[in-house]
Structures are given as structure tokens and as C-alpha cells.
Enzyme design. Structure first.
Site, mmCIF file in Angstrom:
data_model
loop_
_atom_site.group_PDB
_atom_site.id
_atom_site.type_symbol
_atom_site.label_atom_id
_atom_site.label_comp_id
_atom_site.label_asym_id
_atom_site.label_seq_id
_atom_site.Cartn_x
_atom_site.Cartn_y
_atom_site.Cartn_z
ATOM 1 N N SER A 102 0.803 -1.228 0.000
ATOM 2 C CA SER A 102 0.000 0.000 0.000
ATOM 3 C C SER A 102 0.841 1.285 0.000
ATOM 4 O O SER A 102 0.450 2.268 -0.637
ATOM 5 C CB SER A 102 -0.987 0.005 1.167
ATOM 6 O OG SER A 102 -0.320 -0.044 2.409
ATOM 7 N N TRP A 107 -1.915 -2.966 -23.276
ATOM 8 C CA TRP A 107 -1.644 -2.115 -22.123
ATOM 9 C C TRP A 107 -2.893 -1.938 -21.276
ATOM 10 O O TRP A 107 -2.838 -1.917 -20.044
ATOM 11 C CB TRP A 107 -1.159 -0.771 -22.641
ATOM 12 C CG TRP A 107 -0.318 0.056 -21.736
ATOM 13 C CD1 TRP A 107 -0.480 0.276 -20.405
ATOM 14 C CD2 TRP A 107 0.834 0.813 -22.124
ATOM 15 N NE1 TRP A 107 0.482 1.133 -19.939
ATOM 16 C CE2 TRP A 107 1.302 1.475 -20.985
ATOM 17 C CE3 TRP A 107 1.487 1.012 -23.339
ATOM 18 C CZ2 TRP A 107 2.412 2.327 -21.011
ATOM 19 C CZ3 TRP A 107 2.588 1.852 -23.372
ATOM 20 C CH2 TRP A 107 3.049 2.493 -22.213
ATOM 21 N N ARG A 138 -14.470 9.397 -32.398
ATOM 22 C CA ARG A 138 -15.864 9.839 -32.474
ATOM 23 C C ARG A 138 -15.913 11.355 -32.621
ATOM 24 O O ARG A 138 -16.883 11.902 -33.141
ATOM 25 C CB ARG A 138 -16.630 9.456 -31.199
ATOM 26 C CG ARG A 138 -16.897 7.968 -31.032
ATOM 27 C CD ARG A 138 -17.815 7.746 -29.852
ATOM 28 N NE ARG A 138 -19.111 8.376 -30.062
ATOM 29 C CZ ARG A 138 -19.975 8.672 -29.085
ATOM 30 N NH1 ARG A 138 -19.655 8.405 -27.827
ATOM 31 N NH2 ARG A 138 -21.126 9.238 -29.364
ATOM 32 N N ARG A 158 -14.808 6.086 -39.288
ATOM 33 C CA ARG A 158 -13.586 5.445 -38.784
ATOM 34 C C ARG A 158 -13.580 3.938 -38.991
ATOM 35 O O ARG A 158 -12.533 3.293 -38.882
ATOM 36 C CB ARG A 158 -13.408 5.764 -37.295
ATOM 37 C CG ARG A 158 -14.530 5.251 -36.416
ATOM 38 C CD ARG A 158 -14.352 5.618 -34.961
ATOM 39 N NE ARG A 158 -15.529 5.256 -34.173
ATOM 40 C CZ ARG A 158 -15.549 5.196 -32.853
ATOM 41 N NH1 ARG A 158 -14.452 5.478 -32.166
ATOM 42 N NH2 ARG A 158 -16.649 4.879 -32.207
ATOM 43 N N HIS A 201 4.388 -3.317 -11.824
ATOM 44 C CA HIS A 201 3.741 -4.554 -12.268
ATOM 45 C C HIS A 201 3.741 -4.639 -13.797
ATOM 46 O O HIS A 201 4.058 -5.689 -14.376
ATOM 47 C CB HIS A 201 2.312 -4.593 -11.730
ATOM 48 C CG HIS A 201 1.529 -5.799 -12.144
ATOM 49 N ND1 HIS A 201 1.896 -7.087 -11.823
ATOM 50 C CD2 HIS A 201 0.389 -5.911 -12.880
ATOM 51 C CE1 HIS A 201 1.018 -7.943 -12.315
ATOM 52 N NE2 HIS A 201 0.108 -7.248 -12.969
ATOM 53 N N ARG A 243 6.071 -6.683 -19.033
ATOM 54 C CA ARG A 243 6.286 -6.256 -20.418
ATOM 55 C C ARG A 243 7.751 -6.002 -20.764
ATOM 56 O O ARG A 243 8.064 -5.697 -21.918
ATOM 57 C CB ARG A 243 5.429 -5.025 -20.716
ATOM 58 C CG ARG A 243 3.942 -5.340 -20.687
ATOM 59 C CD ARG A 243 3.604 -6.504 -21.610
ATOM 60 N NE ARG A 243 2.262 -7.024 -21.372
ATOM 61 C CZ ARG A 243 1.715 -8.023 -22.051
ATOM 62 N NH1 ARG A 243 2.412 -8.638 -22.990
ATOM 63 N NH2 ARG A 243 0.504 -8.453 -21.762
#
Length: 234
Positions: free
Chosen positions: A57, A78, A104, A172, A195, A200
Site C-alpha cells: 500500500s 496495455w 468519435r 472510422r 507490475h 512487459r
């Protein structure tokens, strides 16, 4: 501006940060109404203890914010770290946010990731995912030209739809998706970033997202050197 260029057109930019290794220390020491003014060897040992014992924490009181410009295939890998941030390892970490540009609303010139002839990879021999060795240059050049033609076709249909008065959110649909660059803000705790990096930066992660993880590490390591080092070892 602290920014690292990635791939052919992408980048990671450090927008803001809150805290340091000292923030982690003081978040832990508040339990005893204690506070450190400068990071000491004793504080480094405390960070090491917190990381080793899973007392995570305090690492969520330090936060960083990035602007990322990456192909959609990278963005969607991701994104799962945001979805899972409230659940992984039972930490309850919800200090993560993601806001992405939307087609959009915007019709800025689309950009696409185009691997060069010497960047195309073969399929792996012993796995259903990932990639193998580089393809021969001639075959790679063929794939580059095919992709360029595909993007050009999609762009022409996209622009024609806009010219016909079709709304941006439907026009699009004509854009080739996975290689199209998207832009977003990612705000996350140091624990969440660690993390992400732990997974990655692994050798079997997709190369493109590895490149972005290396950029994240380059930008964040000077701010939280001890925390990142210790979290990476757990």
C-alpha cells in the site's frame, strides 16, 4: 519536456509525477507517527522490506502520469493493466486512470505503424503466440508494401465517407485498426507501473510493447530508483 520516442512515430511523455521514494517511506512510517526528511540507508532497508513482504500500500501513494502515442495493438495490451489494477495480487489498487483520444470526435490525420523491411518477424516454432526470427529482407519488403497499400486504401475510403457527410464515429470503420496510432493519458501508482514493467520487459513479451516499457522505465527510474529496483525483485 521529458519524452522518449518509440517505434517509427510513437512516444512516451512524462506529464507529471507525485512523490518519490521518500513518499513511500513516509506512507509506511505514518503508522508510528514518524517521518523521514531525507532518504537514508534505513529508509532503503524499509522499502526493501515492504517490497519483499508484500506490504504494497505505501507504493500506491506515489503516482506518475504519462502521455502515450502507440499503435492500437499496443494500447489494447496495455489497457488490461488498468482493467486488472483493482484485482491483481489482491491489492485493491484502484489508483489508475486512462483517458484516450476518440475518433468519435476528432478527425486529425491518422498515423499508422509501418514496420520496415528488416523488422518483420516470423511466427515462433514452439508457441502459439509471440514471434520468432526476422524474416528475409525481400519478404519483409513485400509485407511493408502490402501494408502501405492496405493503409492507403482504408484512408481513401475513410476520407470519401467523410466527404459524403458520414459522421466521424462511423467513417472510422474504414480505417485499418491495429496499426493505427492512438493517444492516451495513463496515470498510475508506482506499484501499478512496476507490475506493468515486470511483465512487459520480459523477453517473451511482444517486442513493440517491450519498447514502450523500456521508455516508461527510462522516464520513471530517476524518480523512484529504490522502489522500482525492489519491486522488480519481488
Amino acid at each position: 519536456m521529458q519524452m522518449v520516442n518509440v517505434l517509427d512515430k510513437g512516444y512516451v511523455r512524462l506529464v507529471d509525477s507525485m512523490g518519490s521514494d521518500l513518499t513511500v517511506v513516509n506512507a509506511a512510517r505514518v503508522s508510528y507517527a514518524k517521518q523521514s526528511l531525507e532518504l537514508s540507508e534505513r529508509d532503503v532497508k524499509l522499502i526493501r522490506f515492504l517490497a519483499r513482504e508484500g506490504h504494497t500500500s505505501p507504493f500506491r501513494h506515489a503516482v506518475v502520469q504519462f502521455e502515450v502515442y502507440a499503435p492500437l495493438m499496443v494500447a489494447r495490451q496495455w489497457w488490461k493493466y488498468v482493467v486488472g489494477s483493482a484485482h491483481y495480487e489482491g491489492t485493491g489498487d484502484s489508483l489508475e486512470a486512462w483517458n484516450e483520444s476518440s475518433r468519435r470526435y476528432i478527425t486529425e490525420e491518422p498515423a499508422f505503424y509501418i514496420p520496415q523491411a528488416d523488422e518483420w518477424r516470423s511466427k515462433p516454432e514452439n508457441s502459439k503466440q509471440g514471434s520468432g526470427d526476422l524474416l528475409a529482407w525481400e519478404l519483409g519488403e513485400k509485407q511493408t508494401q502490402e501494408l502501405l497499400a492496405y493503409v492507403e486504401l482504408g484512408m481513401s475510403k475513410y476520407e470519401a465517407a467523410l466527404a459524403d457527410g458520414v459522421c466521424a464515429e462511423q467513417a472510422r470503420l474504414f480505417l485499418p485498426a491495429y496499426g493505427m496510432y492512438v493517444r492516451w493519458y495513463w496515470t498510475a501508482s508506482v506499484q501499478s507501473v512496476a507490475h506493468f514493467l515486470a511483465q512487459r520487459l520480459e523477453h517473451d513479451a511482444q517486442k513493440e510493447i517491450q519498447d514502450y516499457a523500456k521508455a516508461i522505465l527510462e522516464l520513471i527510474k530517476p524518480i523512484f530508483p529504490v522502489s522500482l529496483e525492489q519491486l522488480a525483485q519481488t
